[in-house]
Design an enzyme around this catalytic site. Structure first.
Site, PDB file in Angstrom:
ATOM      1  N   ASP A 170       8.923 -61.518 -78.721  1.00  0.00           N
ATOM      2  CA  ASP A 170       9.588 -60.635 -79.354  1.00  0.00           C
ATOM      3  C   ASP A 170      10.529 -61.292 -80.457  1.00  0.00           C
ATOM      4  OD1 ASP A 170      10.143 -58.031 -80.571  1.00  0.00           O
ATOM      5  OD2 ASP A 170      10.464 -56.970 -78.730  1.00  0.00           O
TER       6      ASP A 170
HETATM    7  C1  BGC Z   1      10.343 -54.924 -81.271  1.00  0.00           C
HETATM    8  C2  BGC Z   1       8.806 -55.213 -81.288  1.00  0.00           C
HETATM    9  C3  BGC Z   1       8.473 -55.339 -82.727  1.00  0.00           C
HETATM   10  C4  BGC Z   1       8.997 -56.506 -83.226  1.00  0.00           C
HETATM   11  C5  BGC Z   1       8.642 -56.805 -84.713  1.00  0.00           C
HETATM   12  C6  BGC Z   1      11.093 -56.161 -82.206  1.00  0.00           C
HETATM   13  O1  BGC Z   1      12.340 -55.762 -82.449  1.00  0.00           O
HETATM   14  O2  BGC Z   1      10.682 -55.135 -80.023  1.00  0.00           O
HETATM   15  O3  BGC Z   1       8.404 -53.905 -80.624  1.00  0.00           O
HETATM   16  O4  BGC Z   1       6.907 -55.795 -82.462  1.00  0.00           O
HETATM   17  O5  BGC Z   1      10.534 -56.167 -83.260  1.00  0.00           O
HETATM   18  O6  BGC Z   1       9.005 -55.806 -85.638  1.00  0.00           O
END
Ligand code: BGC
Length: 779
Positions: free
Chosen positions: A304
């Site tokens: 993430d």
């Molecule tokens: C979120 C994810 C997301 C990623 C990319 C993160 O902060 O937890 O769910 O896919 O950002 O935007």
């Protein structure tokens, strides 16, 4: 044509088609060749040969570059770390980008990568396509309340068609985290509290995104997230610690991830939380022992957003150490944090990681690109003509309307206030009545809220000129100026009406007094749920309840339309409103879909997938809980029982609950046998009759309880459901088959076992209102 492009590309990166299929792999590639199983399909063998060749040409820097995912463009969900993107792409330091779309932008960047790098390896283009891309569907929690897997799959199929027409080939979805705590803002992004239903939804979404062939120009690679257990953040506060027994983990949380992978999801995203004291992003047990060795996952793992860097704050090492930890644990791609890019080369020199470990990760990224057909044609997802004819086409808006109305849950309908008549006057009141911005919900990055149909517009479209709409705003969504600032800083569009609350309420009351019926459209702003949007108070924000109290005093029938992204605590509203329709954030066609339901063009059929508490102090609250040694039986003076002093244990609205304009009558469930062996199936039949005045759909639900186990078992667990359509007066027999697999669970040795003994079966219209039968499994 395809073949020619591919050969040309192979030649340009120094590999001809012939070489590609005949030459021997070298080095690391050779090693993994030795372990390859004979069962490999021909296409897998071709892929392997291709990747072996490519890998053998790559420098260590180029390999590490493939592991780097950068954010280029508009949206960020954390600190902006990706700098000098062009320069990095030119140097071969980038394996994929996200937050960029449109065929023009994608083509430009892809051409830049292919034309400026030595090996001409195309980029992955990822994006948070969560509930639609341009045409926005209900938020995922809303999609799940449709209990309609075809509809959910269709929404993902349309999202994939639009996303690929818009330059993308990889979506950060489905989000399958089980969530039982309504304070957690991200409960809006998943399918609720149940692992069985969550698994069905996970499969439907992966099928919708990936189709049966990921190389097609209109399919994308799915990314199941957040692995794992993210939904169990303590106190519902986002990013918070998770601590969970193996028993709970395997019986209640893991199934949807596994289901998404079994459906073929090509990638996995790690979660921000720790598991057993080790951050998920550095957790070898999770990503290697479980995910790869036990579950056989052969796609790639991305972190993430900056999750590797965050392991420093978790307190498990410095930058170089957390980078090595992540790689060794099984992470293949570093989202935004550039820890791999900055540290891995040195770590190889130090001997903390081996080049072979890097080869493994690089191979997985290259394989993903191969599976998407990017080596054949890096530009297949950047077709302007297709974008023009695909994005938000009328057929897709129509689908959004149909799917949105399926997602709505009728929570109350006293004296059949709903459906409304298309004559007379409506007091349309509330901060969300004319709203467009919030209707498309959070995580709708490419959605244009200006295209969303407000409820006011929807009522005009559906009810026509026969009805008079009297509007008053009545209240702000929130009066907390700091909250408004925060919401607007991240995509919100809240305007504070500067009139006093008393003035706004007085105007609304006057409007109500001169109308036949009140439709109060209340709820949350979209930014009050989603990432980093936990709430400790989950009642209607601001002065909205005060507004409703004043409206109630007018004595006019009062219908509430709720727009929100989580279960709310609605005790007062339930006691005082005549009807309540949970509409969630229903997407681009929200207004039309809600009006379809309000005026009876569609009979509501949604059922909750997350329990609504009476008060926030009851959370986490979920239907499939364990019994205690002191279950409370309802006796007022029975003190030493598992109960509260101030509220009963029950939720306000249980899992599976939702009304219809018609009524359904259930026969007692009949079992094919009263006793089976551990290898046999059992069938359960129930007759359901539409006893009301409307045609309608009903979700018939089957729950099972293992009465005695070697470890304690939940009071009931969903094991089947069927959504049926019944004409007025019609009845149908629904047959469920309970298989041995349905009766198994993970014991404390983590073996999946079926233990003989007594089982109960519950069938009904929701998890509370059921009829029971029982059977025995013999040795
Ligand atoms: C979120 C994810 C997301 C990623 C990319 C993160 O902060 O937890 O769910 O896919 O950002 O935007």
């Amino acid at each position: 044509m395809k073949r020619i492009i591919r050969t040309a590309l192979l030649m340009s990166i120094g590999l001809t088609g012939t070489q590609c299929s005949t030459s021997q792999p070298t080095g690391a590639a050779q090693q993994s060749n030795a372990t390859a199983t004979v069962a490999m399909s021909q296409s897998d063998q071709e892929m392997k040969r291709f990747v072996d060749e490519l890998l053998s040409k790559m420098t260590l820097d180029e390999k590490i570059g493939q592991l780097n995912l950068v954010s280029v463009g508009f949206d960020v969900t954390g600190p902006v770390v990706s700098e000098n993107v062009d320069e990095n792409i030119r140097k071969g330091n980038v394996g994929g980008v996200f937050n960029t779309y449109t065929p023009i932008a994608a083509r430009k960047l892809q051409e830049f990568a292919v034309n400026n790098t030595r090996l001409k390896i195309p980029l992955l283009f990822g994006y948070d396509v969560i509930h639609g891309h341009r045409t926005i569907f209900p938020i995922p929690l809303g999609l799940s309340t449709s209990w309609d897997m075809e509809a959910i799959e269709r929404s993902a199929r349309i999202a994939a068609d639009e996303a690929t027409a818009d330059g993308l080939n990889w979506v950060f979805s489905p989000m399958v985290d089980i969530a039982r705590d309504a304070r957690w803002g991200r409960i809006s992004e998943g399918a609720g509290e149940d692992p069985y239903l969550g698994s069905e939804v996970a499969r439907a979404m992966v099928r919708g995104y990936q189709g049966d062939d990921m190389t097609k120009a209109n399919t994308v690679m799915a990314c199941v997230k957040h692995f794992a257990l993210y939904g169990a953040a303590e106190a519902g506060r986002d990013y918070n610690t998770v601590d969970m027994s193996m028993n709970r983990m395997f019986n209640e949380y893991m199934a949807p991830y596994k289901a998404a992978l079994d459906a073929g999801a090509g990638s996995v995203m790690t979660s921000f939380n720790e598991i057993n004291g080790v951050p998920a992003t550095g957790n070898k047990w999770l990503m290697t022992d479980l995910l790869r060795k036990q579950w056989g996952f052969d796609g790639f793992v991305v972190t993430d957003y900056t999750a590797i860097n965050e392991m420093m704050a978790h307190g498990v090492g410095n930058e170089a150490q957390v980078g090595a930890l992540a790689l060794k644990a099984g992470v293949d791609m570093d989202m935004v944090g550039e820890v791999f890019l900055k540290n891995l080369k040195q770590s190889v020199a130090d001997g903390t990681v081996t080049e072979e470990e890097i080869n493994i990760a690089t191979r997985r990224i290259l394989e993903a690109k191969y599976k998407l057909g990017l080596f054949e044609d890096p530009y297949r997802y950047a077709d302007e003509a297709r974008a023009k004819s695909t994005l938000m086409k009328p057929e897709y808006r129509q689908a959004a309307r149909e799917i949105a109305r399926k997602s709505m849950v009728l929570l109350k309908n006293e004296k059949q206030v709903l459906p409304l008549k298309k004559t007379g006057s409506i007091a349309l009141i509330g901060p969300l009545a004319k709203n467009q911005r919030d209707l498309i919900g959070n995580w709708s990055g490419a959605g244009d809220w200006k295209q969303a149909v407000s409820l006011e517009q929807g009522i005009k479209n559906v009810a026509g000129n026969g009805i008079k709409i009297n509007y008053a705003k009545g209240a702000n969504l929130t009066d907390d100026e700091q909250m408004i600032q925060r919401l607007n800083a991240h995509g919100g569009n809240l305007e504070l009406d500067k009139r006093s609350s008393e003035q706004m309420i007085a105007e609304a009351v006057k409007t109500a007094q001169s109308s036949d019926v009140i439709v109060a459209v209340v709820g949350e702003a979209q930014g009050m749920t989603g990432e980093a949007a936990s709430r400790a108070d989950i009642t209607l924000p601001g002065q909205q309840r005060e507004l409703l109290k004043a409206l109630k005093k007018t004595g006019k029938p009062m219908v509430l339309v709720l727009m929100n992204g989580r279960p709310l605590a609605l005790n007062w509203e339930d006691e005082n409103a005549d009807a309540i329709l949970e509409a969630w954030f229903a997407g681009t066609e929200a207004g039309n879909a809600i009006a379809d339901v309000l005026f009876g063009a569609y009979n509501p059929s949604g059922k909750l997938t997350a329990s609504f508490p009476q008060v926030v102090g009851q959370v986490p609250i979920y239907y499939n809980h364990k019994n205690t040694g002191r279950p409370f039986g309802g006796e007022l003076l029975d003190k030493y029982k598992s109960r509260y002093m101030d509220v009963t244990n029950e939720p306000l609205y249980p899992f599976g609950y939702g009304l219809s304009y018609t009524s359904f009558n259930y026969s007692a469930p009949k079992l094919s046998k009263s006793s089976i062996t551990a290898n046999e199936n059992l069938t359960v039949t129930v007759n359901v009759r539409n006893t009301g005045n409307y045609d309608g759909e009903e979700v018939v639900q089957l729950y099972v309880q293992d009465v005695v186990g070697s470890i304690t078992r939940p009071v009931k667990e969903l094991k089947g459901f069927e959504k049926i359509n019944l004409k007025k007066g019609e009845s149908k027999t629904v047959t469920f088959t309970i298989t041995p697999e349905d009766l198994k669970f993970f014991n404390n040795e983590l073996q999946r076992v079926l233990e003989p003994g007594e089982f109960k079966v519950y069938v009904g219209t929701n998890s509370r209102d059921v009829q029971e039968a029982s059977f025995t499994v013999t040795q």
